[in-house]
Write a protein that holds these residues in place. Structure first.
Motif, PDB file in Angstrom:
ATOM      1  N   GLU A  46      13.572   5.601   5.281  1.00  0.00           N
ATOM      2  CA  GLU A  46      14.257   4.702   6.200  1.00  0.00           C
ATOM      3  C   GLU A  46      15.712   5.126   6.301  1.00  0.00           C
ATOM      4  OE1 GLU A  46      13.256   0.461   5.959  1.00  0.00           O
ATOM      5  OE2 GLU A  46      15.399   0.077   5.875  1.00  0.00           O
ATOM      6  N   SER A  47      16.217   5.187   7.512  1.00  0.00           N
ATOM      7  CA  SER A  47      17.612   5.554   7.751  1.00  0.00           C
ATOM      8  C   SER A  47      18.421   4.298   8.047  1.00  0.00           C
ATOM      9  CB  SER A  47      17.701   6.522   8.936  1.00  0.00           C
ATOM     10  OG  SER A  47      19.046   6.709   9.326  1.00  0.00           O
ATOM     11  N   LEU A  48      19.547   4.131   7.363  1.00  0.00           N
ATOM     12  CA  LEU A  48      20.443   2.992   7.584  1.00  0.00           C
ATOM     13  C   LEU A  48      21.811   3.534   7.983  1.00  0.00           C
ATOM     14  CD1 LEU A  48      18.588   2.335   4.823  1.00  0.00           C
ATOM     15  CD2 LEU A  48      19.755   0.156   5.056  1.00  0.00           C
ATOM     16  N   GLN A  49      22.336   3.027   9.078  1.00  0.00           N
ATOM     17  CA  GLN A  49      23.663   3.433   9.537  1.00  0.00           C
ATOM     18  C   GLN A  49      24.514   2.199   9.754  1.00  0.00           C
ATOM     19  OE1 GLN A  49      23.128   5.821  13.047  1.00  0.00           O
ATOM     20  NE2 GLN A  49      22.313   7.564  11.920  1.00  0.00           N
ATOM     21  N   ALA A  50      25.794   2.322   9.447  1.00  0.00           N
ATOM     22  CA  ALA A  50      26.724   1.207   9.646  1.00  0.00           C
ATOM     23  C   ALA A  50      28.020   1.732  10.227  1.00  0.00           C
ATOM     24  CB  ALA A  50      26.986   0.497   8.324  1.00  0.00           C
TER      25      ALA A  50
END
Length: 273
Positions: A46-50
């Motif tokens: 899973e890729s998480l970007q902020a």
């Protein structure tokens, strides 16, 4: 016993809140890749970007059936965008993939703030994570279509996230009312046909004719996301107690969306087997 107020964090907590080296103060961007376990036991990434500057976050994962699911949270506009890229059934006349976008209101405390997400760092990247809390399934009736060319007025992210789903962007009438009160242009919304308008309108799984309109259902799940901040307490030399952010709580949440399609051919996954 000064240390009694600092219980050890659970071993499952492999993400900690800490400043990223060299990250400027007010605005920060970060990307993490997290290994998560799907319901059938399969492990996916899973890729998480902020981006705290634009006050948004996004999560993306590939599901067990090969669909690519993205959640974008626009905190500034109070908008959530779910996008699904679903593999098509070429032998049944579908294109290579089918894109759907579901746009709903973003409520407070659904997910941690973008500034906190941007400060997450990963301690054990090989760890396979499972959510600490399973939140209830949400069943949503998406009875309004969103005009793609005008959607940027609702959230600037619609233009990029929903580019492949220009003719399949859906929302709810109750969310539209909230956004209209905030001054959003109502001309971007179009109420879709309902069962009350078309008495013979069936659910797609009950519809025998592949070319008739029907009510489609699509389900997706965000298997792992930081839903809450954890706080720890400390006591200084003078005995004064203070709290600080020391980690996150992870959640899993499923969604089922019901929406009108002009023909069952656009909803072949929703069939009785």
């Amino acid at each position: 016993r000064r240390g009694a107020m600092l219980p050890p964090l659970p071993a499952l907590l492999c993400l900690a809140l800490a400043p990223l080296p060299g990250t400027p103060g007010p605005a920060a961007r970060a990307e993490l890749r997290v290994r998560v376990r799907l319901p059938g036991g399969q492990v996916t990434e899973e890729s998480l970007q902020a981006d705290s500057g634009s006050d948004c976050i996004s999560l993306e994962l590939r599901t067990a059936d090969g669909a690519l699911v993205t959640l974008t949270a626009d905190f500034r506009q109070e908008v959530k965008i779910f996008r699904a890229l679903i593999l098509g059934e070429l032998e049944r006349g579908q294109s290579q993939f089918q894109a759907l976008c579901f746009v709903t209101r973003l409520h407070r405390n659904e997910i941690i703030p973008s500034e906190s997400m941007a400060k997450l760092r990963q301690k054990n990247p090989r760890t396979v994570r499972q959510a600490e809390e399973v939140r209830g399934l949400e069943h949503l009736s998406m009875d309004v279509a969103v005009n793609f060319s005008k959607g940027a007025q609702l959230s600037s992210h619609i233009h990029n996230v929903c580019a492949e789903a220009k003719e399949a962007i859906y929302t709810r009438e109750e969310d539209v009312k909230f956004w209209l009160e905030k001054g959003v242009d109502g001309s971007m919304f179009e109420v879709l046909p309902q069962t009350s308008d078309l008495p013979d309108l069936q659910r797609c799984k009950l519809c025998a004719d592949r070319w008739k309109p029907c009510i489609c259902s699509y389900s997706l799940s965000i298997e792992w996301y930081p839903c809450m901040l954890k706080y720890c307490k400390s006591r200084d030399a003078g005995g004064k107690v203070s709290s600080y952010k020391c980690g996150i709580r992870s959640c899993q949440k499923g969604y089922t969306f019901d929406y009108y399609v002009p023909q069952k051919q656009l909803c072949l996954w929703d069939e009785e087997t």
